[in-house]
Motif scaffolding. Structure first.
Motif, PDB file in Angstrom:
ATOM      1  N   LEU A  85      26.066  44.115  60.412  1.00 36.92           N
ATOM      2  CA  LEU A  85      25.829  45.473  59.925  1.00 36.92           C
ATOM      3  C   LEU A  85      26.824  46.456  60.535  1.00 36.92           C
ATOM      4  O   LEU A  85      27.381  47.305  59.823  1.00 36.92           O
ATOM      5  CB  LEU A  85      24.394  45.921  60.250  1.00 36.92           C
ATOM      6  N   TYR A  86      27.042  46.362  61.831  1.00 31.74           N
ATOM      7  CA  TYR A  86      27.957  47.290  62.492  1.00 31.74           C
ATOM      8  C   TYR A  86      29.340  47.224  61.844  1.00 31.74           C
ATOM      9  O   TYR A  86      29.926  48.262  61.495  1.00 31.74           O
ATOM     10  CB  TYR A  86      28.047  46.983  63.989  1.00 31.74           C
ATOM     11  N   LEU A 109      20.120  43.347  54.310  1.00 30.73           N
ATOM     12  CA  LEU A 109      20.440  42.975  55.681  1.00 30.73           C
ATOM     13  C   LEU A 109      19.800  43.945  56.677  1.00 30.73           C
ATOM     14  O   LEU A 109      19.232  43.534  57.700  1.00 30.73           O
ATOM     15  CB  LEU A 109      21.963  42.949  55.866  1.00 30.73           C
ATOM     16  N   PHE A 110      19.853  45.247  56.361  1.00 30.91           N
ATOM     17  CA  PHE A 110      19.253  46.252  57.236  1.00 30.91           C
ATOM     18  C   PHE A 110      17.736  46.080  57.297  1.00 30.91           C
ATOM     19  O   PHE A 110      17.128  46.200  58.366  1.00 30.91           O
ATOM     20  CB  PHE A 110      19.611  47.674  56.776  1.00 30.91           C
ATOM     21  N   GLU A 111      17.129  45.772  56.171  1.00 31.67           N
ATOM     22  CA  GLU A 111      15.671  45.555  56.134  1.00 31.67           C
ATOM     23  C   GLU A 111      15.268  44.385  57.034  1.00 31.67           C
ATOM     24  O   GLU A 111      14.312  44.479  57.801  1.00 31.67           O
ATOM     25  CB  GLU A 111      15.221  45.298  54.695  1.00 31.67           C
ATOM     26  N   SER A 112      16.016  43.293  56.964  1.00 36.91           N
ATOM     27  CA  SER A 112      15.679  42.141  57.815  1.00 36.91           C
ATOM     28  C   SER A 112      15.967  42.459  59.281  1.00 36.91           C
ATOM     29  O   SER A 112      15.237  42.010  60.176  1.00 36.91           O
ATOM     30  CB  SER A 112      16.422  40.885  57.366  1.00 36.91           C
ATOM     31  N   TYR A 113      16.997  43.242  59.547  1.00 37.00           N
ATOM     32  CA  TYR A 113      17.321  43.657  60.919  1.00 37.00           C
ATOM     33  C   TYR A 113      16.186  44.486  61.520  1.00 37.00           C
ATOM     34  O   TYR A 113      15.766  44.250  62.654  1.00 37.00           O
ATOM     35  CB  TYR A 113      18.633  44.450  60.894  1.00 37.00           C
ATOM     36  N   ILE A 122      22.455  51.365  64.937  1.00 31.18           N
ATOM     37  CA  ILE A 122      22.639  50.821  63.587  1.00 31.18           C
ATOM     38  C   ILE A 122      21.860  51.660  62.583  1.00 31.18           C
ATOM     39  O   ILE A 122      22.340  51.918  61.469  1.00 31.18           O
ATOM     40  CB  ILE A 122      22.215  49.333  63.521  1.00 31.18           C
ATOM     41  N   GLU A 123      20.693  52.115  62.951  1.00 29.14           N
ATOM     42  CA  GLU A 123      19.897  52.944  62.047  1.00 29.14           C
ATOM     43  C   GLU A 123      20.640  54.245  61.726  1.00 29.14           C
ATOM     44  O   GLU A 123      20.680  54.688  60.581  1.00 29.14           O
ATOM     45  CB  GLU A 123      18.534  53.240  62.667  1.00 29.14           C
ATOM     46  N   THR A 124      21.255  54.858  62.727  1.00 25.07           N
ATOM     47  CA  THR A 124      22.035  56.083  62.521  1.00 25.07           C
ATOM     48  C   THR A 124      23.220  55.809  61.603  1.00 25.07           C
ATOM     49  O   THR A 124      23.495  56.586  60.663  1.00 25.07           O
ATOM     50  CB  THR A 124      22.533  56.635  63.879  1.00 25.07           C
TER      51      THR A 124
END
Length: 138
Positions: A85-86, A109-113, A122-124
């Motif tokens: 993600l990064y 990918l973000f949802e699974s993270y 990562i959220e930001t």
């Protein structure tokens, strides 16, 4: 033959000294046999309970190991997703736009993270990414 009541009384009086100890002995033997059977049953039950306790302890230990391994896998998976993600978010943010396909895949990918407990930086970055305009890739 007609028995006299006195004959019956004499008969009872004659066997009473023998009958008492005899019945006591027979009763004692029966009670001892019952007690012996109960002890055998209790020993069997105790052995089964010991086996069940050992099985429960083994299962508890196994569950603990599985939990530890699961936590290790979860941490590893979260770290891997974070890295991906990064890199992908950084690339898209620097580029200044994203595609519909890229947005869809990064959203999954973000949802699974986040399901694995990921948050923070990562959220930001993901929030910034979601503000990017959509363009078609050439």
């Amino acid at each position: 033959m007609v028995q006299e009541p006195n004959d019956f009384i004499h008969f009872v009086q004659a066997i009473t000294p023998i009958a008492g100890p005899f019945l006591t002995t027979v009763g004692g033997i029966v009670i001892a046999k019952i007690g012996s059977n109960n002890n055998k049953e209790l020993t069997t039950i105790n052995a089964r309970l010991t086996t069940l306790q050992k099985t429960a302890d083994d299962n508890k230990s196994t569950v603990g190991l599985v939990k530890d391994e699961l936590e290790t896998l979860k941490t590893s998976s979260r770290s891997s997703r974070r890295y991906t993600l990064y890199k992908d978010l950084e690339t898209a943010i620097e580029r200044g736009w994203t595609t519909l396909e890229e947005r869809r895949e990064l959203a999954k990918l973000f949802e699974s993270y986040t399901a694995l407990g990921g948050n923070g930086e990562i959220e930001t970055m993901y929030d910034m990414y979601c503000e990017l305009p959509l363009e078609r890739e050439n």
